[in-house]
Each structure stands twice: as C-alpha cells, then as structure tokens.
Design a protein around this motif. Structure first.
Motif: not given
Length: 204
Positions: A91-99, A190-201
């Motif tokens: 999420g951090v890249p999404m927080f700082v990216e104007g796009g 993307p944060m939901s994807v990161g959360g899912a990977l962080g949970d199961i890996l």
C-alpha cells in the motif's frame, strides 16, 4: 543405526498434514528409509557417517522448504497481523502516488467501473487463497456459515488500513465521500493482494 531407524518415522511425521495423507511425507519417509538401508550396507565407519550426514541434510532441507505445501486452517490474530503487514507493504506506493487519486476520480464518475474494481479485488484474493494452490488453505468456521474468516479478514484489513492511512496522510477528502471511497478502493486492490500473500506465504 537404531537411533536413525527410530527417527525415520518421526522425521516424516513432521511433514504430515492433519488428514494424515500427505504425499510429500510419504516420499520423505521412503527417502529416509533408503538412507538407513544404505548406511547398513556400507562397511567403512567414515562412509556410514557420510550417509548419516546426508540424511540429516535432507531432513533439514525439507524443513526449510516446508513453508509451501502446508495445510493452513484456523484464523487468529497472527494471521491478521500478517495480512496487515502485507497490505502495508503493497500500500505504501499507492499512498504516495498521485495516480491513485486520478484513478479514484475516474472510478467515482463511473460506478460500473467502481463496482467492477471491487469485485476484481475480491476475485484476486479468492484466487490467491483458494484457487491458485499456493498453499492448501482450508475454510474454518465460516462467518454466518458462508463467508470464510480468512477471506473476510484479508479484505477487511486491507480496506481499513487503506482508509485509515489515506485519511491520516491527507490523501482523501471526506467532504466528497464518493471520491474519497473511490480513492481508497484504488489503493485497496493491490493492498488486498499483498494482504493475501502476507497471510499465506508464512504457511501458518
């Protein structure tokens, strides 16, 4: 050799899932048995020690790679923490990216795209957790008998984290709630994807 033979079943049992039918555990048991047979066949003490060292190395390597292929069941605070860390990392890249705000403004003006984006995020998480076979994820005590706790946890953590951080960092304006919600949805994907990977890996 008595100790080595007695450890064969114990070493393999560490790789058996709750259902007791893990093919990887069967393969490990066969491999360890072959090491034991080989150790009995050699005559030199040095050769026998080499076989035993190779056997121990095989067990250690199997334990190191056991993050994948585990059976994952249950859901607790540790899983929530893993989902949170994965969400923040993505999420951090999404927080700082104007796009992020530009796409959010577009989605706010196109409700069909907004709903489609939310459904796509949910579909991605379902695919990662239950379809892609990254891990053997079991549904445990679903909420209301329908919704998997892990799915709800990952999606909820990702969305709440996006909402809290983007609000705290001034990335959304709640005077325009539809646009604010849309901006959060963009980060949520993307944060939901990161959360899912962080949970199961970690294979917990």
């Amino acid at each position: 050799m008595a100790d080595d033979r007695s450890n064969t079943a114990d070493d393999a049992e560490a790789h058996v899932g709750p259902d007791g039918a893990d093919p990887a555990a069967d393969e490990m048991e066969r491999l360890l048995a072959e090491f034991d047979t080989l150790a009995e066949a050699v005559d030199s003490p040095d050769e026998r020690e080499r076989v035993r060292s190779a056997r121990r190395a095989a067990v250690a390597a199997a334990n190191e790679t056991a993050v994948f292929g585990r059976v994952i069941h249950g859901y607790d605070r540790g899983d929530l923490a893993e989902a949170f860390l994965g969400s923040v990392l993505f999420g951090v890249p999404m927080f700082v990216e104007g796009g992020t705000n530009e796409v959010g403004h577009f989605l706010a003006a196109h409700p069909v795209s907004l709903v489609g984006t939310i459904l796509a995020a949910i579909g991605l998480v379902v695919g990662i957790l239950y379809v892609a076979d990254i891990q053997d994820v079991r549904v445990h005590e679903p909420l209301l008998g329908v919704f998997p706790r892990r799915l709800v946890g990952v999606l909820g953590v990702a969305f709440l984290t996006a909402a809290v951080v983007m609000t705290a960092w001034g990335r959304v304006d709640w005077a325009r709630p539809v646009i604010a919600f849309s901006d959060i949805v963009v980060a949520f994907v993307p944060m939901s994807v990161g959360g899912a990977l962080g949970d199961i890996l970690p294979g917990s």
